[in-house]
Write a protein that holds these residues in place. Sequence first.
Motif, PDB file in Angstrom:
ATOM      1  N   GLY A   1      21.399  34.911  52.287  1.00 36.10           N
ATOM      2  CA  GLY A   1      21.334  35.829  53.129  1.00 36.10           C
ATOM      3  C   GLY A   1      19.877  35.773  54.192  1.00 36.10           C
ATOM      4  O   GLY A   1      19.020  35.276  53.467  1.00 36.10           O
TER       5      GLY A   1
ATOM      6  N   GLU B   1      21.349  39.937  53.068  1.00 34.75           N
ATOM      7  CA  GLU B   1      22.274  40.873  52.190  1.00 34.75           C
ATOM      8  C   GLU B   1      22.030  42.031  52.199  1.00 34.75           C
ATOM      9  O   GLU B   1      20.631  42.579  52.060  1.00 34.75           O
TER      10      GLU B   1
ATOM     11  N   ARG C   1      26.731  30.730  50.934  1.00 40.11           N
ATOM     12  CA  ARG C   1      26.395  30.982  49.493  1.00 40.11           C
ATOM     13  C   ARG C   1      25.255  30.322  48.996  1.00 40.11           C
ATOM     14  O   ARG C   1      24.358  30.691  48.235  1.00 40.11           O
TER      15      ARG C   1
END
Length: 330
Positions: free
Chosen positions: A188, A325, A184
Motif C-alpha cells: 500500500g 492499506e 501485493r
Amino acid sequence: MPALARRAPAAESISAETAAFAADTIAGLTALPKRLPPKYFYDAAGSELFERITALPEYYPTRTEIGILNEHAKDIAALIPDGAALIEFGSGSSTKTRIVLDAARQLAAYVPVDISAEFLLQQIDGLRSEYPRLTMLPVAADFSQPFEPPDAIAAMPRVGFFPGSTIGNLEPHEACSFLRQVGRILGGGSALIVGVDLIKDVQVLNDAYNDGAGVTAAFNKNLLARINRELGARFDLAAFEHHAFYNRERARIEMHLASCRRQRVIVCGRRIDFRIGETIHTENSYKYSLESFAVMARGAGWTPLAAWTDRKQYFSVHVLALPHEPPAAA
Ligand code: SAH
Ligand code: AVI
C-alpha cells in the motif's frame, strides 16, 4: 558468481524449468489451434535477438518510450521515496532503468526480475560497476507465478517499473491479475510506472513486427530453435514462416509460425503433425488506448495518477498509485 535469487536450488531448478518447458510445449503443440507461450522466447539467444529488435528502424516502441522517460525523469524521481527499492518486471538489458537510476539517486536497491537468467546476470554485472552505491538484487523468476522479493528489501519502501509494453504480451485478464500481484509485492502507498503501447495506424503496427532485416522473424523462430536445443526436437526452421499482423477486433498484433509444408516433428517422443499453412500462435502484443488501460488498472485496485505520451501518441507511460492499506480492524 554474483548473488542471484532463485526459487529453488540451482540443479533442481534447471530440471524443473526444463520439465515445465517440455510440458508447456507439448500442451501447446497438441492444442488446436497450436500455440506456444511467449515467455519461452527469452533464453540467452532470444534476449539478444530482442535487443536487436529494439534498434530496428520499424520498431518504434523502445525509442519512443525512452523519449518519454527522459522527458519525465524528474517527475519519476519525485515519486521515489528515500531509501526505496526499485523492482523492475522483465528488466531485459535494463537500458531504460538507467534513466530512472540516474534521476533518482535516493534509491537504495534495484531488483530486476527476469525469466532469462543468464542474460539477466550478464546485464547486472555491467550495472554494478556503473552504480556501485546501489544494492543490486537480481531475481531470476517467472513473474507470472507468485514469487518473494529478496529479504534485503523487507524494510524498504518499493516502487515498481514495468516498461516495454511487456504487459501487452499478457492476455487482458492475465494483465489484470498481474497488476494485482504487483500490488501485493509493492504494498500500500506504492507507485508503479508502466509502459503501454497505444492503438495506432495499422501500417505502423504491422511494419514494427515485420522488419525488413528479418530480425523479428529470427526472434519468432528462436522458439523452435530453443525446442530443438533444450528438448532435442528437430524442427527445420526453413520449413516455417514468420507471420505477424494486427487483429483490429482484438487490438493486438498476433505472431504465428506457419508451416510451409505438410510435416511431422517428434517433440519429447510425441508426433506433432502440421498441415500446409497450419500455424503455431506464438505471441499476442495487445495495444491499449489511454482510457482502456486506465480502466484495467482501476479494476486491479490501482489509481491512475498520470499518463504521458509522445507527440505522435504512439506509446504511453502510466503512473499508478496504490492506496495505503486501511488500518487493521481492532
Ligand atoms: N524491459 C525491457 C525488456 C522488454 S522484453 C525493455 O523495455 O526493453 C520483455 C522482457 O521480459 C524480457 O527481458 C523477458 O525475458 C522478460 N519476460 C518475459 N516474460 C517473462 C516472465 N513471464 N517472467 C519474467 N520475465 C519475463
Ligand atoms: C517485449 N514485447 C513487449 C515485445 C512486443 O512488442 O510485444 C516483444 C516483441 N515481439 C516481436 N517484436 C517484439
